[in-house]
Design a protein around this motif. Structure first.
Motif, PDB file in Angstrom:
ATOM      1  N   ILE A 201       0.846  -1.194   0.000  1.00 49.70           N
ATOM      2  CA  ILE A 201       0.000   0.000   0.000  1.00 49.70           C
ATOM      3  C   ILE A 201       0.879   1.240   0.000  1.00 49.70           C
ATOM      4  O   ILE A 201       1.793   1.383   0.818  1.00 49.70           O
ATOM      5  N   LYS A 206      -0.100   9.781   3.101  1.00 45.73           N
ATOM      6  CA  LYS A 206      -0.376   9.355   4.475  1.00 45.73           C
ATOM      7  C   LYS A 206       0.598  10.057   5.434  1.00 45.73           C
ATOM      8  O   LYS A 206       1.730  10.352   5.076  1.00 45.73           O
ATOM      9  N   ASP A 209       2.254   9.336  11.291  1.00 44.28           N
ATOM     10  CA  ASP A 209       1.579   8.476  12.266  1.00 44.28           C
ATOM     11  C   ASP A 209       0.821   7.341  11.580  1.00 44.28           C
ATOM     12  O   ASP A 209       0.791   6.217  12.065  1.00 44.28           O
ATOM     13  N   GLN A 210       0.219   7.650  10.464  1.00 45.95           N
ATOM     14  CA  GLN A 210      -0.502   6.602   9.739  1.00 45.95           C
ATOM     15  C   GLN A 210       0.456   5.518   9.268  1.00 45.95           C
ATOM     16  O   GLN A 210       0.172   4.335   9.388  1.00 45.95           O
ATOM     17  N   VAL A 211       1.573   5.941   8.719  1.00 49.86           N
ATOM     18  CA  VAL A 211       2.534   4.962   8.214  1.00 49.86           C
ATOM     19  C   VAL A 211       3.094   4.155   9.380  1.00 49.86           C
ATOM     20  O   VAL A 211       3.282   2.945   9.286  1.00 49.86           O
ATOM     21  N   ASP A 213       1.508   3.440  12.126  1.00 52.97           N
ATOM     22  CA  ASP A 213       0.481   2.475  12.509  1.00 52.97           C
ATOM     23  C   ASP A 213       0.410   1.311  11.524  1.00 52.97           C
ATOM     24  O   ASP A 213       0.253   0.158  11.910  1.00 52.97           O
ATOM     25  N   MET A 214       0.550   1.630  10.234  1.00 52.83           N
ATOM     26  CA  MET A 214       0.493   0.560   9.235  1.00 52.83           C
ATOM     27  C   MET A 214       1.662  -0.398   9.405  1.00 52.83           C
ATOM     28  O   MET A 214       1.506  -1.613   9.282  1.00 52.83           O
ATOM     29  N   ALA A 217       1.088  -2.477  12.445  1.00 54.12           N
ATOM     30  CA  ALA A 217       0.019  -3.454  12.216  1.00 54.12           C
ATOM     31  C   ALA A 217       0.516  -4.612  11.356  1.00 54.12           C
ATOM     32  O   ALA A 217       0.009  -5.723  11.441  1.00 54.12           O
ATOM     33  N   ASN A 218       1.490  -4.340  10.506  1.00 56.78           N
ATOM     34  CA  ASN A 218       2.040  -5.385   9.649  1.00 56.78           C
ATOM     35  C   ASN A 218       3.360  -5.926  10.189  1.00 56.78           C
ATOM     36  O   ASN A 218       4.097  -6.600   9.464  1.00 56.78           O
ATOM     37  N   GLU A 268       0.654 -12.887   3.934  1.00 55.70           N
ATOM     38  CA  GLU A 268       0.445 -11.794   4.872  1.00 55.70           C
ATOM     39  C   GLU A 268      -0.984 -11.825   5.396  1.00 55.70           C
ATOM     40  O   GLU A 268      -1.247 -11.606   6.552  1.00 55.70           O
TER      41      GLU A 268
ATOM     42  N   PHE B   4      -7.332  -5.644  -3.038  1.00 55.50           N
ATOM     43  CA  PHE B   4      -7.199  -4.189  -3.052  1.00 55.50           C
ATOM     44  C   PHE B   4      -8.298  -3.545  -3.863  1.00 55.50           C
ATOM     45  O   PHE B   4      -8.495  -2.349  -3.821  1.00 55.50           O
ATOM     46  N   GLU B 815      -6.963  -2.197  15.611  1.00 57.82           N
ATOM     47  CA  GLU B 815      -6.475  -2.443  14.250  1.00 57.82           C
ATOM     48  C   GLU B 815      -7.387  -3.305  13.387  1.00 57.82           C
ATOM     49  O   GLU B 815      -7.327  -3.216  12.158  1.00 57.82           O
ATOM     50  N   GLN B 816      -8.148  -4.184  13.997  1.00 56.91           N
ATOM     51  CA  GLN B 816      -8.890  -5.167  13.215  1.00 56.91           C
ATOM     52  C   GLN B 816     -10.257  -5.438  13.823  1.00 56.91           C
ATOM     53  O   GLN B 816     -10.474  -5.250  15.003  1.00 56.91           O
ATOM     54  N   LYS B 832      -9.270  -5.969   8.324  1.00 58.98           N
ATOM     55  CA  LYS B 832      -8.105  -5.254   8.821  1.00 58.98           C
ATOM     56  C   LYS B 832      -8.235  -3.787   8.466  1.00 58.98           C
ATOM     57  O   LYS B 832      -8.505  -3.449   7.317  1.00 58.98           O
ATOM     58  N   THR B 834      -6.021  -1.060  10.128  1.00 57.23           N
ATOM     59  CA  THR B 834      -4.756  -0.336  10.213  1.00 57.23           C
ATOM     60  C   THR B 834      -3.759  -0.803   9.160  1.00 57.23           C
ATOM     61  O   THR B 834      -3.073   0.008   8.540  1.00 57.23           O
ATOM     62  N   ALA B 835      -3.695  -2.109   8.954  1.00 58.50           N
ATOM     63  CA  ALA B 835      -2.702  -2.622   8.019  1.00 58.50           C
ATOM     64  C   ALA B 835      -2.946  -2.067   6.631  1.00 58.50           C
ATOM     65  O   ALA B 835      -2.019  -1.889   5.850  1.00 58.50           O
ATOM     66  N   LEU B 836      -4.184  -1.792   6.307  1.00 55.50           N
ATOM     67  CA  LEU B 836      -4.501  -1.341   4.961  1.00 55.50           C
ATOM     68  C   LEU B 836      -4.644   0.170   4.863  1.00 55.50           C
ATOM     69  O   LEU B 836      -4.325   0.752   3.840  1.00 55.50           O
ATOM     70  N   GLU B 837      -5.150   0.783   5.896  1.00 57.06           N
ATOM     71  CA  GLU B 837      -5.458   2.207   5.765  1.00 57.06           C
ATOM     72  C   GLU B 837      -4.650   3.094   6.689  1.00 57.06           C
ATOM     73  O   GLU B 837      -4.695   4.309   6.577  1.00 57.06           O
ATOM     74  N   GLY B 838      -3.974   2.489   7.643  1.00 59.37           N
ATOM     75  CA  GLY B 838      -3.175   3.296   8.543  1.00 59.37           C
ATOM     76  C   GLY B 838      -3.998   4.065   9.554  1.00 59.37           C
ATOM     77  O   GLY B 838      -3.509   5.009  10.155  1.00 59.37           O
ATOM     78  N   CYS B 839      -5.268   3.690   9.723  1.00 56.85           N
ATOM     79  CA  CYS B 839      -6.038   4.364  10.758  1.00 56.85           C
ATOM     80  C   CYS B 839      -6.435   3.345  11.816  1.00 56.85           C
ATOM     81  O   CYS B 839      -6.425   2.143  11.571  1.00 56.85           O
ATOM     82  N   ARG B 840      -6.724   3.815  12.998  1.00 57.58           N
ATOM     83  CA  ARG B 840      -7.064   2.929  14.102  1.00 57.58           C
ATOM     84  C   ARG B 840      -8.456   3.252  14.630  1.00 57.58           C
ATOM     85  O   ARG B 840      -8.913   4.381  14.530  1.00 57.58           O
ATOM     86  N   ASN B 867      -8.944   7.168  14.406  1.00 55.72           N
ATOM     87  CA  ASN B 867      -8.068   8.198  14.955  1.00 55.72           C
ATOM     88  C   ASN B 867      -7.816   9.316  13.956  1.00 55.72           C
ATOM     89  O   ASN B 867      -7.241  10.338  14.303  1.00 55.72           O
ATOM     90  N   LEU B 868      -8.219   9.130  12.706  1.00 61.73           N
ATOM     91  CA  LEU B 868      -8.084  10.211  11.732  1.00 61.73           C
ATOM     92  C   LEU B 868      -9.345  11.067  11.683  1.00 61.73           C
ATOM     93  O   LEU B 868      -9.461  11.967  10.865  1.00 61.73           O
TER      94      LEU B 868
END
Lengths: 351, 993
Positions: A201, A206, A209-211, A213-214, A217-218, A268, B4, B815-816, B832, B834-840, B867-868
Motif C-alpha cells: 500500500i 499518508k 503516524d498513519q505509516v 500504525d500501518m 500493524a504489519n 500476509e 485491493f 487495528e482489526q 483489517k 490499520t494494516a490497509l489504511e493506517g487508521c485505528r 483516529n483520523l
C-alpha cells in the motif's frame, strides 16, 4: 518410487540425543529407506520448518521439542527448498499453495547458491522483476526472532518527476536503524531510504503516524518498498533498460513470480491467524479457521497434506515423543496426550 | 491483488445504502467557545452571538437557532440588527462589515451572508482613518453610520454598502463652535458611541472618546448641541423620551445630560461615581430605564473600586433603594436589557437582563423580587466543570424520564419562573422522535443529565458524587454568603466553575440502565458507585467494598494518588440517583471500563491493573482478575507518579492544564486562532522542534509493552461459552494488550438470588497475536443480531435473542475486526483496518439504521470513529465497509476522544470545551434546527424564491468546499462550508424531494 504418507512415532532420550549421523540412520531405519538421500526438517516453536543436517541444529531441535518433535523428511532431489524457513505450519496456505501447485514448481528451477535450507531467513528482497530498478522491496521476517525490527521513520521531502516537471513532495524516510535490530542486520535498509509502500500500500498522502500504525500493524510480516538513498547497490537487470515500472514481458526470472507476490500477500493475509485461545484454563491453542469450505485450504487435514506431499517429495512425517528425564528440561506444560491433539482441525500447540 | 479492489458494486445494495446512510452535522449544542460580541433585536426577539473564530449564532425561542460563519474566521467585534428587518450587520476585527439576512427557503428560514464591505479611505490616508469603532444602523433602514478612529463618521447605504460621501460627518464639522480651550485639549478623537435620538430620527448623538459629545442634526448637517464632558467617554444611552441622556466614563462615573432647545451647551445634571470615592474601574456600558412607578432602573457594567474589586466582572442594577452588583464567573462580553419596545409605550419597564459572559449566558429576571436568574433553555455551559466523559442513552421510557425531570425540578427552585424572554421565531421542526439522554461526567465529580432529544440541549438534572467522600473543600466556602451591609453588594451568578476541589473526584465512566433506573459511575481514584433512583430525599449509609485487583501479586508499590476518603455514617442525599454501594479498586487507579447488568444485578469494572465483578444485590465481590503483566512497572506506579510536582500541587497543575486547554483549543475552522496560537509559541520551542525531527519507532507490539493489562472494555452476554447446548451469563473483558477474557457466570434464580452466591469461572482467554488494544466486544445471536440490552426483552422492546443458531463473537481491536464462532473459538471473518489504511479504531458502537423509504426495513451496523476523525459504517455480520465520512479533523484529538455514538446512528463530539457538535449518519433519525422567523413587510418581498436560487446557493457551498480542498486544509474548510450553511442539508433534502 513413491513414499507412503504415514507417521512414525518413536521416543528419544532428551538428555542424550546423540549425533546427527546416528539420528539420520535411525530415521532411515524407522522409515525403511536406508538408501535414499533425504532432507530432514523440523518445525520449531514458531511453526517454522527448519532443517536438521548437522549435530548443532539437531541438538537444537531436540532441545526445543516440547514435548513432541515433529520431523519432516523429504527426498533430496524433490525437495522444495523454498519451504524452509517459512513458518510452514502456521501459514499453511502459503506453503501448501506451493506444494499443491506442482506444475508451477516443477518448471521453476532451483538456483541453489549455497545451502539456503541451513539458514532461517531474516529478510529478503522480493519482486525484483516487477519493480523499477531504483526501488527495493524488502521483507522483514519478524516472526521467530527475538530481534526487534529496530528502525525509525521520519517525515521528509523528496523530488518526483511529474508530467509538470520536477516537484517536491512530502515523503517518509528511514531516520535511524537500531544497532543489532533486524532492519540493520539485514543490510537492505539504510538511513534516508525513502519508504514508498508498506505491504503493497502506497504511503504517499499518508501521515507519519498513519505509516507508523500501518507498519506496526504489519510488523509480523513487514514488506516495505523503499527507494534506497544509495542507488549504487541496486540490482541490475539486463532485461530492462531503464527503471520504468510495470511488468516486463521478457523477464529473466520465471514467469511465476507474480504468483510469488500473490503468495506473499496471501501469506500476509494469513500471517496473523495465530491468535491463541485458552479454554477452561487448559493449554493455549492456536485458534483455527472456522467453516471448512472449499476455499479454505487451512482446513485440510494433515492426512491430506501428506497424501499430496508425496508428489512433492515429502516423506512421512515423524513425531517423536521425547522421554524427558527428570529435571533435564523444565516444561511449563504437561506432555500432550497425542490423542487429545486433534489432527482433524489442524490445531497446533504453540507453547 | 484482488483484495485491493473495491468490493463489487451491487446496485441493489448501493441503493439501499443511500436509503440508510447520510452524513450531516446538524446542530451545535452548548455554549459558543470564545464569544466576542452580542446583539439583540427587540423587533425580532432574536439574540446574536459572535465568536472569536468568526461564527455568528442566532437564538430565539427554544429550537430557533441559526448559525453562520464568516469566511475570514476573524473575531466578530460588533453585531447590530437593522431595525425592523430580518437583517444584521457584523463588524470583524479586520474592519470588514458583513450583512447577513434571514430568508425563507422551502418553508424554513436560513441565515445567509449577503454582502461584505471594507471601508476605504482616500489613497494615502492612514488605516486609522477608516478603522470602524462604532456602528449605528439608522431607523430608516437605509443607511449605516460608521464612526471611525479618525473621528470622522461615514455613511453607507445598505444593503449595497455604497459610501454616501456627501453625508460624511467630519470631526472638523463636529468641532465647530466648540470653545477654543476645550477644543485644543481634545483633538484627534475617535468616535466611541453613536446613538440615534429615540424620538427624532434626524438627530444622532456622537460621543468622542476624550469626552466630547455632540448632538448632530442630519437634516441640516450641523451640530445642534455640544456636551463638554471632562472624562474619557465609554458609552452613551438615551432616555426613552429623548429629554436626557447618560454618558458613562473610564473613571467609573456616569453623567446625566439634559437636552433642551434653548441651551446649546448644557451642563451635566448630575455626575455620579457609584462605587467611589476611591478610584474605580471604567463603566463600559449603561442603561437608564424608566418605569411606571417613577424609579428608574440604572444598570451599568463595571465601575468597581479598582483596588479591592478590580478583578470582578460585574454588572450593577440599581432600582430605588435596591442595588445588586451581579458578579459573573468570567469576563462580561456584553449585555442587553429586554424592555418594552412598543414605540407607543410610555415607559421602558425592563423585564430581563441578558448577560453574555465569556463562559456562560446569564439571564436575570428584573420583574420578580430578588432578581432571580432565569434557567436558559439552550446555550448551557457544558464545561462549567470540565467534561471528562459522556454516555448516551436512547429512547428513555417515559416513567424514568419523568422521574429524572422531577428530581431535577427540585434542584432548580431558585430559578425564576419567568418564561424565556428571548422568544423570536417559530420552531417548525417535527417533534423529536424519542426521548434521549446525554450524560456528561465532570471533573468535579458531578454527572449532568441532558435532554438530548431535540435541538436544545437542556439540563434536566445534576448528580453529585461528592457527598459520598470527604474532600478538602471547605463546606463554608460559599461566595454568596455576604452580609447585608456588604459594599459593593456583590452577588455571584452563574454556574461556571472550572476548578475542581479534587481531581480524583472526576467521573470517568457512566452506565445507566434505562429500564431499572440503576446507574453506575466510576471515577479517577478507582471509585465505582452504584446508584438507584429515589424520588424522595433520603439519608442512608453507603456500603463499602474493596476490590484488590493485584490480588497476591507481590512486591508492587502504587505510587499514584490515594483513594478518596469516604464519609462515615449515614449521608443525606437529595431526591434523584442515590448511591447505595461504593466499590473501591485497589490500587486506586482510574477506572477505565465499566459495565452494569441490571437484570443480574452485577457491575463489572476495570482499571490498568485488572477487572472485577461485584454483585450489588448481595453487595459482595464475586471475583477479581489481575491483568497486569509482571514487568509493567509503569502501569503499577500510576501514570501520575511520573510527574513529581503533580503530587505536590495536584490541584494547581490541573488548573493550569485546564487553562492552557481552554486557551489553546480552538473551535473548528478557526483558522485565525490557529495563527494566533502559533504566533504565541515560544520561538525557542519551535527551533528545538526543528533540530530534532519527529521520528517514530517501528516495533512490533509485545507482551512486555507497558499498559498491556489496561482493561479497555467489559461486556455482559448470555451466550454459549462452554458448549453449544447450554447458554449461560458471561462477562467478557478486553485489554490494551489484545487479550480477551471470558468468564462463565452462575447467577442464582430470582427466588434464591439473595441466598446463593454468584459464581464465576474463567472459561476462555483469547490472545490476539497483533496485540492491539481491544476496544469492543459483542456477541451476535443465531440471527447475527447483537444481543439485546439487559431487560430490553423483559420490557418488550426487543425480540428475544435467537438461542437456536450458533452465536458469534465480534472482537474489535484498534487495528482489526474479528468474528469468531462460539462456543468453540475459531476465527471466521476479519477486517483489517490499520494494516490497509493506517487508521485505528477509536470508538465503535452498534447502531440501528432505518430506511428513509420504508418503515419496515432496518439493519444493525457498526459505527466506527477512527483516529483520523473519519467515521466508517461497517456491516454486520459480514464486516463490509459500507461508507466513510470525514467528520473530525485528525488533529482534534480531544474532539475524537469525546465522541459518543447513539444507538440510532447519531453522535456527539466536543468542538470546544463547551460545545458538542451533533451529527447524524442516518437518513431517518435527524435532529436539526428548522425554524421560521416571520416579518410581515419583508416576507412579501422575499416570498418568491425560485428553485434556481436554491441551486445557486448550493453551488456556492460546493465551490467553497472545492476551494477548501485546494487550500490544503480540506477538513477545516469542509467543516466550515457545512457550518456556514447547515442549511446545506436542508437544500439537499429539498432538491431531492
Amino acid at each position: 518410487y513413491c513414499f507412503g504418507a504415514e507417521f512414525r512415532r518413536f521416543s528419544l532420550e532428551r538428555s542424550k540425543p546423540g549425533k546427527f549421523e546416528e539420528f539420520y540412520g535411525l530415521l532411515q531405519h524407522v522409515h525403511k529407506i536406508p538408501n535414499v538421500d533425504v532432507l530432514v526438517g523440523y518445525t520449531d516453536i514458531h511453526g517454522d520448518l527448519l532443517p536438521i543436517n548437522n549435530d548443532d541444529n539437531y541438538h537444537k531441535a531436540v532441545s526445543t521439542a516440547n514435548p513432541l518433535l515433529r520431523i519432516f523428511i523429504q527426498r533430496k532431489e524433490d525437495a522444495d527448498y523454498s519451504a524452509f524457513g517459512t513458518d510452514t505450519m502456521t501459514r499453511k496456505k502459503n506453503v501448501l499453495s506451493n506444494v499443491l501447485r506442482p506444475d508451477n514448481h516443477k518448471k521453476k528451477p532451483h538456483i541453489v547458491i549455497s545451502m539456503p535450507q541451513d539458514f532461517r531467513p531474516v529478510s529478503s528482497i522480493i519482486d525484483v522483476d516487477i519493480l523499477p530498478e531504483t526501488h527495493r522491496r524488502v521483507r522483514l521476517y519478524k516472526y521467530g526472532t527475538d530481534k526487534p525490527l529496530g528502525f525509525y521513520i521520519r517525515d521528509g521531502s523528496s523530488v518526483r518527476v511529474t508530467p509538470h516537471g520536477l516537484e517536491k513532495v512530502p515523503g517518509i524516510f528511514i531516520s535511524r536503524l537500531v544497532p543489532g535490530g533486524l532492519a540493520q542486520s539485514t543490510g537492505l535498509l539504510a538511513v534516508n531510504d525513502e519508504v514508498l509502500e508498506v505491504n503493497g500500500i502506497e504511503v504517499s498522502g499518508k501521515s507519519l503516524d498513519q505509516v507508523t500504525d500501518m507498519m506496526i500493524a504489519n510488523s509480523r510480516n513487514l514488506i516495505i518498498t523503499v527507494r534506497p538513498a544509495n542507488q549504487r547497490n541496486n540490482v541490475v537487470r539486463n532485461s530492462r533498460t531503464s527503471g520504468s515500472s510495470g511488468q516486463s514481458t521478457e523477464s529473466s526470472l520465471p514467469s511465476s513470480t507474480p504468483n510469488i507476490l500473490a503468495n506473499f500477500l496471501q501469506g500476509e493475509e494469513e500471517s496473523d491467524e495465530e491468535d491463541i485461545v485458552i479454554e477452561d484454563s487448559g493449554e493455549p491453542q492456536q485458534i483455527p479457521k472456522a467453516a471448512p469450505t472449499n476455499e479454505s485450504i487451512e482446513s485440510l487435514t494433515q492426512i491430506e497434506l501428506l497424501h499430496e506431499s508425496t508428489q512433492n517429495g515429502f516423506l512421512p512425517s515423524s513425531e517423536m515423543n521425547l522421554n524427558h528425564s527428570a529435571g533435564s528440561i523444565s516444561m511449563e506444560y504437561e506432555v500432550q496426550d497425542p490423542d487429545h491433539k486433534s489432527l482433524e482441525d489442524g490445531t497446533i500447540i504453540t507453547l | 491483488m484482488r483484495r485491493f479492489l473495491r468490493p463489487g458494486h451491487d446496485p441493489v445494495r448501493e441503493r439501499l445504502k443511500r436509503d440508510l446512510f447520510q452524513f450531516n452535522k446538524t446542530v451545535e449544542h452548548g455554549f459558543p467557545h470564545q464569544p466576542s460580541a452580542l446583539g439583540y433585536s427587540p423587533f425580532l426577539h432574536l439574540m446574536a452571538i459572535g465568536t472569536r473564530s468568526g461564527a455568528i449564532k442566532l437564538y430565539g425561542a427554544p429550537g430557533v437557532e441559526f448559525m453562520g460563519l464568516h469566511e475570514e474566521n476573524n473575531t466578530v467585534m460588533q453585531i447590530h440588527f437593522i431595525p425592523d428587518q430580518c437583517q444584521l450587520v457584523t463588524l470583524l476585527d479586520d474592519n470588514s462589515l458583513h450583512l447577513w439576512s434571514l430568508k425563507q427557503h422551502s418553508g424554513a428560514s436560513e441565515l445567509r451572508e449577503e454582502h461584505r464591505f471594507t471601508l476605504k479611505g482616500p489613497p494615502g490616508s492612514p488605516p486609522s482613518a477608516t478603522q470602524i469603532t462604532a456602528v449605528l444602523p439608522h431607523s430608516s433602514r437605509e443607511v449605516l453610520y460608521l464612526g471611525t478612529e479618525s473621528g470622522n463618521i461615514f455613511v453607507v447605504e445598505i444593503p449595497s454598502f455604497r459610501v454616501l460621501e456627501d453625508r460624511t460627518i467630519t470631526s472638523e464639522a463636529a468641532l465647530q463652535r466648540v470653545p477654543e480651550d476645550y477644543c485644543n485639549r481634545r483633538s484627534c478623537e475617535l468616535v466611541e458611541a453613536l446613538r440615534e435620538h429615540p424620538k427624532n430620527p434626524d438627530q444622532i448623538l456622537i460621543g468622542y472618546s476624550r469626552g466630547l459629545i455632540v448632538l448632530w442634526d442630519l437634516q441640516n448637517n450641523k451640530v445642534t448641541h455640544h456636551f463638554l464632558g471632562s472624562q474619557q467617554l465609554e458609552n452613551l444611552y438615551w432616555q426613552r423620551d429623548g429629554s436626557k441622556f447618560i454618558s458613562c466614563h473610564y473613571d467609573g462615573s456616569y453623567t446625566q445630560w439634559p437636552v433642551s432647545s434653548d441651551n446649546r451647551q448644557p451642563e451635566p445634571l448630575e455626575n455620579v461615581v457609584p462605587y467611589g470615592p476611591f478610584p474605580c474601574k471604567a463603566i463600559s456600558k449603561i442603561y437608564w430605564q424608566t418605569t411606571k412607578n417613577g424609579l428608574p432602573y440604572i444598570i451599568f457594567q463595571g465601575g468597581m473600586p479598582r483596588a479591592s474589586y478590580g478583578d470582578r466582572h460585574s454588572i450593577s442594577v440599581v432600582h430605588g433603594s435596591q442595588q445588586t452588583a451581579f458578579d459573573f464567573t468570567s469576563r462580561v462580553i456584553d449585555f442587553f436589557i429586554i424592555f418594552s419596545s412598543e414605540p407607543t409605550a410610555e415607559f421602558d419597564d425592563p423585564s430581563a437582563m441578558v448577560v453574555l459572559a465569556e463562559e456562560e449566558l446569564v439571564v436575570i429576571d428584573l420583574k420578580s423580587a430578588g432578581w432571580p436568574a432565569v434557567h436558559p433553555p439552550y446555550l448551557a455551559s457544558l464545561h462549567c466543570s470540565a467534561i471528562t466523559c459522556s454516555h448516551h442513552v436512547s429512547n428513555i421510557p417515559l416513567k424514568l424520564w419523568e422521574r429524572i425531570i422531577s428530581a431535577g425540578s427540585k434542584q432548580n427552585v431558585h430559578y425564576s419562573n419567568m418564561p424565556w424572554p428571548i422568544d423570536g421565531g417559530t420552531n417548525i421542526a417535527p417533534d423529536p422522535p424519542q426521548r434521549d439522554l446525554l450524560l456528561t461526567g465532570h471533573e468535579d465529580g458531578t454527572v449532568r443529565f441532558w435532554d438530548a432529544s431535540g435541538v436544545c440541549l437542556h439540563l434536566l438534572y445534576k448528580l453529585s458524587t461528592v457527598r459520598v467522600f470527604l474532600t478538602d473543600a471547605d463546606p463554608n466556602d460559599n461566595m454568596n454568603t455576604l452580609g447585608e451591609d456588604e459594599w459593593p453588594p456583590l452577588r455571584k451568578v452563574g454556574t461556571f466553575d472550572p476548578y475542581s476541589d479534587d481531581p480524583r473526584l472526576g467521573i470517568q465512566k457512566i452506565y445507566l440502565c434505562k429500564y431499572s433506573g440503576y446507574l453506575a459511575v466510576a471515577g479517577t481514584a478507582g471509585q465505582v458507585l452504584v446508584m438507584e433512583l429515589n424520588d424522595e430525599d433520603a439519608e442512608h449509609v453507603v456500603d463499602h467494598a474493596e476490590a484488590d485487583l493485584l490480588q497476591d501479586q507481590e512486591g508492587y508499590r502504587w505510587k499514584g494518588h490515594e483513594k478518596l476518603k469516604t464519609r462515615d455514617g449515614p449521608v443525606r442525599f437529595e431526591a434523584g440517583f442515590q448511591p447505595f454501594v461504593l466499590v473501591q479498586c485497589q490500587p486506586p487507579a482510574v477506572v477505565t471500563s465499566l459495565a452494569l447488568h441490571s437484570e443480574w444485578k452485577l457491575v463489572a469494572f476495570g482499571t490498568s491493573h485488572g477487572f472485577g465483578l461485584f454483585d450489588h444485590q448481595q453487595k459482595r465481590l464475586v471475583f477479581v482478575k489481575c491483568t497486569l503483566h509482571p514487568s509493567d512497572q509503569l502501569a503499577l506506579e500510576g501514570p501520575l507518579s511520573r510527574v513529581k510536582s503533580l503530587k505536590k500541587s495536584l490541584r494547581q497543575s490541573f488548573r493550569r492544564i485546564r487553562r492552557s486547554r481552554v486557551s489553546s483549543r480552538k473551535r473548528r475552522g478557526g483558522g485565525g486562532n490557529v495563527q494566533e496560537a502559533n504566533a504565541k509559541f515560544d520561538p525557542d520551542a519551535l527551533q528545538e522542534m526543528e533540530l530534532a525531527p519527529v521520528q517514530r519507532k517501528i516495533e512490533a507490539r509485545s507482551a512486555e509493552d507497558s499498559f498491556t493489562g489496561f482493561v479497555r472494555t467489559l461486556y455482559f452476554a448470555d451466550t454459549f461459552l462452554r458448549d453449544s447446548s447450554r447458554h449461560c451469563p458471561s462477562l467478557w473483558a478486553g485489554t490494551n494488550g489484545g487479550t480477551v477474557y471470558a468468564f462463565c457466570l452462575r447467577v442464582p434464580p430470582a427466588e434464591r438470588r439473595m441466598d446463593e452466591p454468584v459464581r464465576a469461572e474463567q472459561a476462555k482467554e483469547i490472545q490476539l497475536m497483533h496485540r492491539a488494544p481491544v476496544v469492543g466486544i459483542l456477541v451476535l445471536d443465531g440471527r447475527s443480531t447483537p444481543l439485546p440490552e439487559p431487560l430490553e426483552v423483559a420490557h418488550d422492546l426487543s425480540k428475544s435473542p435467537d438461542m437456536q443458531g450458533s452465536h458469534q463473537l465480534l472482537v474489535v481491536s484498534e487495528e482489526q475486526f474479528k468474528v469468531f464462532t462460539l462456543p468453540k473459538v475459531s476465527s471466521k471473518l476479519k477486517l483489517k483496518l490499520t494494516a490497509l489504511e493506517g487508521c485505528r479504531v477509536r470508538k465503535v458502537t452498534v447502531a440501528n439504521f432505518g430506511s428513509c423509504k420504508t418503515d419496515d426495513y432496518s439493519e444493525n451496523d457498526l459505527a466506527v470513529l477512527t483516529n483520523l476523525g473519519d467515521i466508517q459504517i461497517i456491516s454486520l455480520p459480514f464486516l463490509k465497509l459500507q461508507i466513510r465520512y470525514p467528520c473530525i479533523r485528525k488533529e482534534d484529538v480531544s474532539g475524537i476522544a469525546s465522541c459518543v455514538f447513539t444507538k440510532y446512528g447519531q453522535g456527539f463530539y466536543l468542538i470546544s470545551p463547551s460545545e458538542f457538535e451533533r451529527f447524524s449518519l442516518s437518513t431517518k433519525w435527524l435532529v436539526e434546527p428548522r425554524c421560521v422567523v416571520d416579518i410581515p413587510e419583508v416576507s412579501s418581498n422575499n416570498h418568491v424564491h425560485t428553485r434556481s436560487g436554491v441551486e445557486n446557493a448550493y453551488r456556492d457551498l460546493l465551490l467553497s468546499c472545492k476551494r477548501g480542498k485546494q487550500g490544503g486544509t480540506c477538513g477545516e474548510h469542509c467543516d466550515r462550508a457545512v457550518a456556514s450553511s447547515k442549511v446545506g442539508c436542508m437544500w439537499q433534502n429539498y432538491l431531492g424531494g
